[in-house]
Design a protein around this motif. Structure first.
Motif, PDB file in Angstrom:
ATOM      1  N   GLN A   1       0.738  -1.262   0.030  1.00  0.00           N
ATOM      2  CA  GLN A   1      -0.134   0.039   0.082  1.00  0.00           C
ATOM      3  C   GLN A   1       0.838   1.340   0.117  1.00  0.00           C
ATOM      4  O   GLN A   1       0.609   2.390  -0.526  1.00  0.00           O
ATOM      5  CB  GLN A   1      -0.815  -0.061   1.334  1.00  0.00           C
ATOM      6  CG  GLN A   1      -1.878  -1.471   1.353  1.00  0.00           C
ATOM      7  CD  GLN A   1      -2.372  -1.736   0.237  1.00  0.00           C
ATOM      8  OE1 GLN A   1      -2.844  -0.880  -0.744  1.00  0.00           O
ATOM      9  NE2 GLN A   1      -2.343  -3.043   0.125  1.00  0.00           N
ATOM     10  N   ASN A   2       1.914   1.038   0.843  1.00  0.00           N
ATOM     11  CA  ASN A   2       2.798   2.537   0.541  1.00  0.00           C
ATOM     12  C   ASN A   2       3.430   2.978  -0.743  1.00  0.00           C
ATOM     13  O   ASN A   2       3.537   4.086  -1.111  1.00  0.00           O
ATOM     14  CB  ASN A   2       4.038   2.160   1.643  1.00  0.00           C
ATOM     15  CG  ASN A   2       3.763   2.184   2.773  1.00  0.00           C
ATOM     16  OD1 ASN A   2       2.439   2.609   3.405  1.00  0.00           O
ATOM     17  ND2 ASN A   2       4.440   1.677   3.949  1.00  0.00           N
ATOM     18  N   GLU A   3       3.570   2.006  -1.498  1.00  0.00           N
ATOM     19  CA  GLU A   3       3.909   2.211  -2.943  1.00  0.00           C
ATOM     20  C   GLU A   3       2.495   2.364  -3.641  1.00  0.00           C
ATOM     21  O   GLU A   3       2.797   3.006  -4.828  1.00  0.00           O
ATOM     22  CB  GLU A   3       4.748   0.916  -3.515  1.00  0.00           C
ATOM     23  CG  GLU A   3       6.074   0.802  -2.802  1.00  0.00           C
ATOM     24  CD  GLU A   3       6.819  -0.440  -3.408  1.00  0.00           C
ATOM     25  OE1 GLU A   3       6.727  -0.670  -4.514  1.00  0.00           O
ATOM     26  OE2 GLU A   3       7.415  -1.080  -2.536  1.00  0.00           O
TER      27      GLU A   3
ATOM     28  N   ARG B   1     -10.326   6.401  -8.113  1.00  0.00           N
ATOM     29  CA  ARG B   1     -10.713   7.159  -6.901  1.00  0.00           C
ATOM     30  C   ARG B   1     -11.487   5.900  -5.947  1.00  0.00           C
ATOM     31  O   ARG B   1     -10.803   5.761  -4.756  1.00  0.00           O
ATOM     32  CB  ARG B   1     -11.637   7.979  -7.080  1.00  0.00           C
ATOM     33  CG  ARG B   1     -11.205   9.407  -7.874  1.00  0.00           C
ATOM     34  CD  ARG B   1     -12.525  10.214  -8.126  1.00  0.00           C
ATOM     35  NE  ARG B   1     -11.819  11.343  -9.061  1.00  0.00           N
ATOM     36  CZ  ARG B   1     -11.391  11.463 -10.148  1.00  0.00           C
ATOM     37  NH1 ARG B   1     -11.404  10.084 -10.894  1.00  0.00           N
ATOM     38  NH2 ARG B   1     -10.732  12.255 -10.669  1.00  0.00           N
ATOM     39  N   VAL B   2     -11.877   4.923  -6.322  1.00  0.00           N
ATOM     40  CA  VAL B   2     -12.220   3.754  -5.854  1.00  0.00           C
ATOM     41  C   VAL B   2     -10.952   2.978  -5.352  1.00  0.00           C
ATOM     42  O   VAL B   2     -11.184   2.392  -4.106  1.00  0.00           O
ATOM     43  CB  VAL B   2     -13.502   2.993  -6.609  1.00  0.00           C
ATOM     44  CG1 VAL B   2     -14.007   1.740  -5.485  1.00  0.00           C
ATOM     45  CG2 VAL B   2     -14.671   3.929  -6.577  1.00  0.00           C
ATOM     46  N   THR B   3     -10.431   2.780  -6.561  1.00  0.00           N
ATOM     47  CA  THR B   3      -8.985   1.998  -6.154  1.00  0.00           C
ATOM     48  C   THR B   3      -8.120   2.333  -5.204  1.00  0.00           C
ATOM     49  O   THR B   3      -7.641   1.738  -4.093  1.00  0.00           O
ATOM     50  CB  THR B   3      -8.341   1.739  -7.315  1.00  0.00           C
ATOM     51  OG1 THR B   3      -9.164   1.106  -8.411  1.00  0.00           O
ATOM     52  CG2 THR B   3      -7.196   0.665  -7.096  1.00  0.00           C
ATOM     53  N   LEU B   4      -8.095   3.860  -5.103  1.00  0.00           N
ATOM     54  CA  LEU B   4      -7.259   4.576  -3.821  1.00  0.00           C
ATOM     55  C   LEU B   4      -7.988   4.266  -2.632  1.00  0.00           C
ATOM     56  O   LEU B   4      -7.292   3.908  -1.669  1.00  0.00           O
ATOM     57  CB  LEU B   4      -7.332   5.931  -4.315  1.00  0.00           C
ATOM     58  CG  LEU B   4      -6.817   6.931  -3.284  1.00  0.00           C
ATOM     59  CD1 LEU B   4      -5.414   6.535  -2.763  1.00  0.00           C
ATOM     60  CD2 LEU B   4      -6.940   8.336  -3.616  1.00  0.00           C
ATOM     61  N   ALA B   5      -9.343   4.375  -2.658  1.00  0.00           N
ATOM     62  CA  ALA B   5      -9.994   4.130  -1.360  1.00  0.00           C
ATOM     63  C   ALA B   5      -9.831   2.910  -0.742  1.00  0.00           C
ATOM     64  O   ALA B   5      -9.720   2.282   0.445  1.00  0.00           O
ATOM     65  CB  ALA B   5     -11.715   4.546  -1.340  1.00  0.00           C
ATOM     66  N   ILE B   6      -9.912   1.605  -1.818  1.00  0.00           N
ATOM     67  CA  ILE B   6      -9.680   0.351  -1.199  1.00  0.00           C
ATOM     68  C   ILE B   6      -8.149   0.321  -0.889  1.00  0.00           C
ATOM     69  O   ILE B   6      -8.070  -0.226   0.272  1.00  0.00           O
ATOM     70  CB  ILE B   6      -9.613  -0.324  -2.733  1.00  0.00           C
ATOM     71  CG1 ILE B   6     -11.152  -0.630  -3.002  1.00  0.00           C
ATOM     72  CG2 ILE B   6      -9.494  -1.885  -2.219  1.00  0.00           C
ATOM     73  CD1 ILE B   6     -11.310  -1.334  -4.295  1.00  0.00           C
ATOM     74  N   ALA B   7      -6.980   0.929  -1.503  1.00  0.00           N
ATOM     75  CA  ALA B   7      -5.778   0.945  -0.742  1.00  0.00           C
ATOM     76  C   ALA B   7      -5.604   1.610   0.620  1.00  0.00           C
ATOM     77  O   ALA B   7      -5.227   1.156   1.534  1.00  0.00           O
ATOM     78  CB  ALA B   7      -4.696   1.594  -1.813  1.00  0.00           C
ATOM     79  N   LEU B   8      -6.511   2.586   0.735  1.00  0.00           N
ATOM     80  CA  LEU B   8      -6.420   3.405   1.945  1.00  0.00           C
ATOM     81  C   LEU B   8      -7.159   2.533   3.099  1.00  0.00           C
ATOM     82  O   LEU B   8      -6.696   2.341   4.131  1.00  0.00           O
ATOM     83  CB  LEU B   8      -7.246   4.727   1.898  1.00  0.00           C
ATOM     84  CG  LEU B   8      -6.665   5.689   1.123  1.00  0.00           C
ATOM     85  CD1 LEU B   8      -7.262   6.878   0.707  1.00  0.00           C
ATOM     86  CD2 LEU B   8      -5.199   6.229   1.997  1.00  0.00           C
TER      87      LEU B   8
ATOM     88  N   ARG C   1      -7.276  -0.726   3.172  1.00  0.00           N
ATOM     89  CA  ARG C   1      -6.393  -1.767   3.339  1.00  0.00           C
ATOM     90  C   ARG C   1      -5.159  -1.478   4.476  1.00  0.00           C
ATOM     91  O   ARG C   1      -4.677  -2.218   5.168  1.00  0.00           O
ATOM     92  CB  ARG C   1      -5.658  -2.481   2.199  1.00  0.00           C
ATOM     93  CG  ARG C   1      -6.681  -3.291   1.308  1.00  0.00           C
ATOM     94  CD  ARG C   1      -6.040  -3.497  -0.015  1.00  0.00           C
ATOM     95  NE  ARG C   1      -7.128  -4.485  -0.754  1.00  0.00           N
ATOM     96  CZ  ARG C   1      -6.998  -4.708  -2.129  1.00  0.00           C
ATOM     97  NH1 ARG C   1      -6.030  -4.249  -2.901  1.00  0.00           N
ATOM     98  NH2 ARG C   1      -7.665  -5.665  -2.728  1.00  0.00           N
ATOM     99  N   GLU C   2      -4.891  -0.153   4.164  1.00  0.00           N
ATOM    100  CA  GLU C   2      -3.840   0.532   5.014  1.00  0.00           C
ATOM    101  C   GLU C   2      -4.464   1.009   6.526  1.00  0.00           C
ATOM    102  O   GLU C   2      -3.855   1.191   7.516  1.00  0.00           O
ATOM    103  CB  GLU C   2      -3.297   1.883   4.401  1.00  0.00           C
ATOM    104  CG  GLU C   2      -2.131   2.335   5.109  1.00  0.00           C
ATOM    105  CD  GLU C   2      -1.712   3.667   4.355  1.00  0.00           C
ATOM    106  OE1 GLU C   2      -0.482   3.720   4.184  1.00  0.00           O
ATOM    107  OE2 GLU C   2      -2.528   4.576   4.127  1.00  0.00           O
TER     108      GLU C   2
END
Length: 216
Positions: free
Chosen positions: A64-66, A86-93, A95-96
């Motif tokens: 997630q950091n990368e 934007r949804v993919t970004l939210a999913i990564a967030l 997961r973080e």
């Protein structure tokens, strides 16, 4: 895939390539997906669609950091009528562990794209993770189910939203619908972890065939 050199529809052509590359990566076809990435880079070395695909792949790998910096750039540069970055970004967030920012991004994305099942399902997932408004999560998931019927993840989340509200009978019925769609999927393993009575009943000898969808 042939490249379309018409400047009037080059943007849509790039989005089609982007969607195809994502499908390939999701299916594990890394070499073919990479070839499309290289085509996109030849068209535009700073193509934000490439950042989205790279960020998606890194997020799926748990990096997630990368992933998040790439996804932030893609979400910032790509037009708001394309909700996927934007949804993919939210999913990564999520997961973080950054659920509040994920919720904010998903709410903004839903306001711009109220009929996107991808946004509806992930906003509901975020609300449930925050233990916040299961009633609204249910509403979002029911809408997503209408837009894309028989999506296993949507039904699994809807069953969870119903269970949290104490609607046990409805929850079990919905979760069994999810299980019957693909009895051996990773989603079913998650259902079994939280609702072992359903998985046990589903695996009981003689129940396997009965629980599978009937052919048309």
């Amino acid at each position: 895939m042939q490249l379309n050199n018409n400047p009037n529809d080059s943007s849509e052509m790039r989005y089609q390539m982007h969607s195809k590359a994502l499908d390939l990566f999701e299916a594990g076809e890394i070499i073919q997906g990479t070839k499309i990435l290289q085509q996109l880079l030849r068209l535009n070395p700073k193509e934000p669609l490439v950042d989205h695909i790279k960020g998606f792949a890194l997020s799926e790998l748990g990096l997630q950091n990368e992933a998040i910096p790439l996804l932030r750039r893609a979400a910032r540069l790509l037009p708001p009528n394309k909700p996927e970055p934007r949804v993919t970004l939210a999913i990564a967030l999520m997961r973080e562990g950054n659920l509040p920012e994920a919720e904010t991004i998903l709410e903004q994305t839903l306001a711009a794209n109220p009929d996107c099942p991808f946004t509806l399902t992930n906003l509901a997932t975020c609300l449930l993770a925050l233990e916040k408004s299961p009633e609204r999560a249910e509403q979002l998931l029911r809408k997503a189910d209408l837009l894309t019927p028989n999506d296993q993840s949507t039904l699994a989340n809807l069953g969870h939203a119903l269970a949290v509200q104490g609607k046990t009978a409805q929850a079990d019925k919905t979760l069994l619908r999810a299980i019957r769609l693909a009895p051996h999927s990773a989603v079913v393993k998650q259902i079994a972890a939280h609702h072992p009575h359903l998985a046990k009943d589903h695996r009981r000898p003689g129940n396997e065939d009965r629980n599978l969808p009937k052919p048309d």
